[in-house]
Design an enzyme around this catalytic site. Structure first.
Site, PDB file in Angstrom:
ATOM      1  N   LYS A   1      -3.643   3.550  -2.732  1.00 39.19           N
ATOM      2  CA  LYS A   1      -4.649   4.477  -3.215  1.00 39.19           C
ATOM      3  C   LYS A   1      -4.156   5.894  -3.003  1.00 39.19           C
ATOM      4  O   LYS A   1      -3.725   6.259  -1.916  1.00 39.19           O
ATOM      5  CB  LYS A   1      -5.969   4.264  -2.475  1.00 39.19           C
ATOM      6  CG  LYS A   1      -6.536   2.852  -2.656  1.00 39.19           C
ATOM      7  CD  LYS A   1      -7.752   2.635  -1.797  1.00 39.19           C
ATOM      8  CE  LYS A   1      -8.308   1.230  -1.984  1.00 39.19           C
ATOM      9  NZ  LYS A   1      -7.401   0.179  -1.559  1.00 39.19           N
TER      10      LYS A   1
ATOM     11  N   MET B   1      -7.297   9.471   8.982  1.00 36.24           N
ATOM     12  CA  MET B   1      -7.457  10.031   7.633  1.00 36.24           C
ATOM     13  C   MET B   1      -8.705  10.914   7.532  1.00 36.24           C
ATOM     14  O   MET B   1      -9.521  10.773   6.625  1.00 36.24           O
ATOM     15  CB  MET B   1      -7.517   8.904   6.599  1.00 36.24           C
ATOM     16  CG  MET B   1      -6.317   7.974   6.622  1.00 36.24           C
ATOM     17  SD  MET B   1      -4.789   8.768   6.056  1.00 36.24           S
ATOM     18  CE  MET B   1      -5.050   8.744   4.304  1.00 36.24           C
TER      19      MET B   1
ATOM     20  N   ASP C   1       0.817  -1.213   0.000  1.00 32.63           N
ATOM     21  CA  ASP C   1       0.000   0.000   0.000  1.00 32.63           C
ATOM     22  C   ASP C   1       0.847   1.259   0.000  1.00 32.63           C
ATOM     23  O   ASP C   1       2.050   1.225   0.291  1.00 32.63           O
ATOM     24  CB  ASP C   1      -0.897   0.018   1.247  1.00 32.63           C
ATOM     25  CG  ASP C   1      -2.144  -0.839   1.073  1.00 32.63           C
ATOM     26  OD1 ASP C   1      -2.411  -1.259  -0.065  1.00 32.63           O
ATOM     27  OD2 ASP C   1      -2.838  -1.082   2.077  1.00 32.63           O
TER      28      ASP C   1
END
Length: 483
Positions: free
Chosen positions: A59, A174, A37
């Site tokens: 992402k 986040m 990731d």
């Protein structure tokens, strides 16, 4: 039918590579495929085997590289092909890491797997900012909360009253984009407007940044400072401890983002020291070592054997052992190009001397990986044990690291590091001159600064002996703003 491989679902920790678990690191080392990731520190991939397949499935804020369904399918596909697969996730895989979905996909195909926990960012980032999430006087309860979900407009549907009234310290993951919504709901359900709030961006990295305020003013501060994810939002009175026990930000190289020129394929003690002192370090170029066949037929006929590097010592003795040669048949005196080479020979039971102590007479064999050595010893034979190649699979990783970081310092540790660095950047379609604009360029030693200047680049040199300790002292005393 091919036997299925095995999958390790591994927590990479919050960023500092020293926070990976022993079990997680072992899984990386044995992996044949790694799916990683964005928030897993790419430096952990340095521990993977040279032939390991690396697949980026992180992402980014503006686009999805791989959807979760595609990641699940890849894990299944690679495992069914008999591979040992590591799924490397930032933080802990069980904390908003979708490990349950991935494990369920593996169960469906009866693929064996293990889940390796990691240190969660919601605990580690506050500690690196000097804040324990619990404390007998300030906080007896702690919650981790996702700050975005699949609800309408991405606003988290939470028990706001329970959080506001029942939890002392809250870590939102986040959630910078939803910060006004978070503050509004905590205030609505009873949190005092004076409750301390801190945002910790890139927690445990050298580039870690913090922004502190209260529920009343933190949203305005974030807009003013243009603060962004990846960040942990911590809410609670325990933040008051930060003034007393902040430690990471006091390291001498805290905040430094260093690009270190490399010439060898192995781990760098210099990089390790710079990171230990608080810096982020990107190493470039990334080399891979390709071993070459070694013919020992004539090795017993030489009177002198000269080793160019510790790596050549290791390659030579490995071949001696594998060929079942009796080391006592080698009658030569041994010599090394450096103290490190001498030490490597001593560890194998051989007392050696430095090159300058080598007599001119006698048949000489040079064990090295650099044919330029033969120019210094014209009558010598040359045994090349390996060659170095630029590892192109790390080029996209290097480019992403440059995009995410804000490099302020470039270090050339030797004159031999300059040309491979410049040529390596060219292979990445990056101009060295443009990259080094507005950054501090440090050359370790006079020969090194001469080599940098020869390439038309500017640099400052170190006035002291070029050791890793001297470099740390020099960088701490010469801040980037002073350049």
């Amino acid at each position: 039918m091919m036997k299925a491989g095995k999958v390790f679902l591994v927590g990479a920790g919050p960023g500092d590579i020293g926070l990976i678990t022993v079990k997680g690191l072992d899984a990386i080392k044995q992996a044949e495929v790694i799916l990683y990731d964005r928030l897993a520190n790419p430096k952990l991939l340095d521990f993977a085997a040279d032939d390991c397949e690396l697949i980026y499935c992180g992402k980014l804020p503006d686009r999805h590289i791989l959807r979760q369904e595609n990641i699940n399918d890849l894990l299944v596909e690679k495992a069914l092909a008999g591979k040992t697969v590591v799924r490397l996730k930032g933080g802990d895989p069980g904390v908003f890491g979708r490990v349950g979905e991935e494990a369920a996909a593996l169960v469906q195909y009866e693929i064996p797997f293990e889940i390796v926990p990691g240190i969660s960012s919601g605990i580690a980032a506050p500690l690196y900012a000097g804040i324990p999430v619990t404390h007998r006087e300030y906080a007896e309860s702690f919650a981790v909360v996702t700050a975005h979900d699949k609800s309408k407009e991405g606003k988290p549907l939470l028990d706001w009253e329970g959080l506001a009234r029942g939890v002392d310290t809250i870590a939102f993951y986040m959630g910078v984009g939803n910060l006004p919504f978070i503050c509004e709901n905590l205030l609505r359900y009873g949190k005092p407007s004076t409750t301390p709030v801190i945002l910790i961006q890139w927690g445990t990295f050298g580039r870690q940044k913090t922004l502190q305020g209260t529920l009343a003013d933190i949203s305005a501060k974030v807009l003013e400072e243009k603060f962004s994810n990846p960040a942990i939002i911590l809410v609670g009175e325990v933040i008051a401890l930060r003034e007393k026990i902040s430690w990471f930000e006091k390291k001498p190289l805290y905040g430094r983002q260093i690009l270190l020129a490399r010439t060898s394929a192995g781990p760098s003690e210099l990089a390790r020291e710079l990171m230990a002192q608080g810096a982020d370090v990107i190493e470039f170029p990334k080399w891979k070592k390709v071993k070459l066949p070694i013919n020992l037929a004539k090795v017993t006929s030489y009177e002198k054997i000269f080793f160019a590097s510790p790596e050549n010592v290791a390659d030579f003795f490995t071949t001696v052992i594998e060929s079942e040669m009796d080391i006592r048949k080698i009658r030569a005196n041994f010599y090394g190009a450096s103290i490190k080479s001498i030490k490597a020979l001593r560890e194998r039971g051989v007392i050696a001397q430095l090159a300058e102590e080598m007599p001119e007479s006698g048949d000489l064999l040079i064990v090295g990986d650099d044919s330029t050595l033969k120019k210094e010893y014209r009558n010598a034979d040359l045994l090349i044990t390996s060659k170095k190649e630029l590892d192109f699979k790390f080029v996209p990783i290097f480019k992403r690291m440059l995009e995410e970081a804000d490099v302020d310092t470039v270090v050339f540790p030797s004159s031999g590091s300059v040309e491979p660095f410049v040529e390596g950047l060219r292979e990445c379609s990056i101009s060295a001159e443009e990259l080094l604009t507005n950054v501090q360029v440090v050359s370790m030693g006079k020969q090194t600064i001469d080599a940098v200047v020869d390439f038309g680049l500017r640099s400052i040199g170190m006035p002291k002996k070029a050791t890793k300790e001297a470099l740390v002292e020099f960088l701490a005393a010469n801040q980037v703003e002073e350049v």
